[in-house]
Design an enzyme around this catalytic site. Sequence first.
Site, PDB file in Angstrom:
ATOM      1  N   GLY A  11     146.370   8.379  25.413  1.00  0.00           N
ATOM      2  CA  GLY A  11     146.961   7.305  26.116  1.00  0.00           C
ATOM      3  C   GLY A  11     148.409   7.293  25.756  1.00  0.00           C
ATOM      4  O   GLY A  11     149.262   8.098  25.188  1.00  0.00           O
ATOM      5  N   ASP A  34     140.251  11.414  21.415  1.00  0.00           N
ATOM      6  CA  ASP A  34     140.034  10.817  22.571  1.00  0.00           C
ATOM      7  C   ASP A  34     138.803  11.154  23.438  1.00  0.00           C
ATOM      8  O   ASP A  34     138.136  11.959  23.120  1.00  0.00           O
ATOM      9  CB  ASP A  34     141.185  11.285  23.628  1.00  0.00           C
ATOM     10  CG  ASP A  34     141.372  10.047  24.630  1.00  0.00           C
ATOM     11  OD1 ASP A  34     142.508   9.593  24.351  1.00  0.00           O
ATOM     12  OD2 ASP A  34     140.702  10.179  25.881  1.00  0.00           O
ATOM     13  N   ILE A  35     138.437  10.145  24.339  1.00  0.00           N
ATOM     14  CA  ILE A  35     137.214  10.287  25.313  1.00  0.00           C
ATOM     15  C   ILE A  35     137.307  11.349  25.831  1.00  0.00           C
ATOM     16  O   ILE A  35     136.457  12.188  26.502  1.00  0.00           O
ATOM     17  CB  ILE A  35     136.877   8.876  25.835  1.00  0.00           C
ATOM     18  CG1 ILE A  35     135.475   8.800  26.390  1.00  0.00           C
ATOM     19  CG2 ILE A  35     137.915   8.737  26.896  1.00  0.00           C
ATOM     20  CD1 ILE A  35     134.831   7.805  26.588  1.00  0.00           C
ATOM     21  N   ASN A  53     133.970   9.297  21.826  1.00  0.00           N
ATOM     22  CA  ASN A  53     133.848   7.910  22.580  1.00  0.00           C
ATOM     23  C   ASN A  53     133.764   6.957  21.265  1.00  0.00           C
ATOM     24  O   ASN A  53     132.864   6.833  20.315  1.00  0.00           O
ATOM     25  CB  ASN A  53     132.452   7.683  23.146  1.00  0.00           C
ATOM     26  CG  ASN A  53     132.296   6.268  23.847  1.00  0.00           C
ATOM     27  OD1 ASN A  53     133.085   5.297  23.403  1.00  0.00           O
ATOM     28  ND2 ASN A  53     131.531   6.075  24.660  1.00  0.00           N
ATOM     29  N   TYR A 143     142.740  -9.217  27.699  1.00  0.00           N
ATOM     30  CA  TYR A 143     143.348  -8.703  27.020  1.00  0.00           C
ATOM     31  C   TYR A 143     144.017  -9.090  25.900  1.00  0.00           C
ATOM     32  O   TYR A 143     143.734  -8.883  24.831  1.00  0.00           O
ATOM     33  CB  TYR A 143     144.426  -7.784  27.854  1.00  0.00           C
ATOM     34  CG  TYR A 143     145.510  -6.939  27.250  1.00  0.00           C
ATOM     35  CD1 TYR A 143     145.086  -5.722  26.579  1.00  0.00           C
ATOM     36  CD2 TYR A 143     146.777  -7.386  26.867  1.00  0.00           C
ATOM     37  CE1 TYR A 143     146.184  -4.856  26.065  1.00  0.00           C
ATOM     38  CE2 TYR A 143     147.759  -6.536  26.528  1.00  0.00           C
ATOM     39  CZ  TYR A 143     147.260  -5.324  25.650  1.00  0.00           C
ATOM     40  OH  TYR A 143     148.351  -4.551  25.188  1.00  0.00           O
TER      41      TYR A 143
END
Length: 321
Positions: A11, A34-35, A53, A143
């Site tokens: 990310g 990371d996925i 995941n 969020y």
Amino acid sequence: MKKILILGAGGQIGSELVPHLRAIYGNNNVVAADISAEKCKVLAEAGPFEELNALDGEAYSAIVKKYNIDTIFNMVALLSATGEKNPKLAWDINIGALLNSLYIAKDNNCAVFTPSSIGAFGNDTPKNNTPQDTLQRSNTTIYGVCKVTGELLSDYYHHRFGIDTRSVRFPGLISYVTMPGGGTTDYAVEIYYDAIRKGAFTCNIDKGTYMDMMYMPDALNAVVQLMEADPSKLKHRNSFNIAAMSFDPEQIAAEVCKHIPDFKMEYSVDKVKQAIANSWPNNMDDTCAREEWGWNPQYNLKSMTEDMLDKVKKQFDAGLI
Ligand code: SER
């Protein structure tokens, strides 16, 4: 911090936090997860990488044991505007990853860093000089609801189980390595790319809208400084206000114009993002972070703009963007 795991390594923050921590703590001591392995090719070449995941608790736990991890950076999240498109998914991912991090930290005696955000505040929060401890009951985004929940859960795990949980409320983060996606503050990144590519930008946040922003090098330093801070000095934990600069679209455009005099900006306001931006602080008071662990940002709007335009121009000239 000796053996570190970074979740969400591909990310916007993770992709720079991994190399930053590897430079300090050694490549082999920082595991990126990371996925998507596809997004993390560069990180996987330089050091340990696991496809994971974060909602799969068993696989997550196995990785923590495999590498003898002592510190977890839980950087998994859907951002504010994306979250509004699918609140259930945002809750499941943002809180699911955090809960797994806390459960696994408790079982394996790990410290946990989780980013909070200006999004943890809402309409009833004082807008200017937003205090460290203040109203957080009028959140307008899932969020933000996740961020407030995350702050409470992290503090609970500290008080109840003695887990070393720490966190900062990040402003909008500006960087040139990985684009943010689906955030309300993204315009302040996109403006630099469009300025270089087209000499023009259509801004989806209205003039006069002030939000806290920060350049990525300061954000990375904040994370390390907080995680290395003497715990006996921390009166707060989850989560510290940290601030570096606050501006509105007119001010960042004026700064870009100093380097690209013909730069033109027009507005096409996104109603969802604008409502979110209106509910967030204009600028936060970060006195507690300064006093408790020495927070001291280096970049302002002028120095950040110089560096961003220089770095984005180099990408453009190399045909990368
Ligand atoms: N940058 C985030 C967003 O705009 C806020 O933390 O969603």
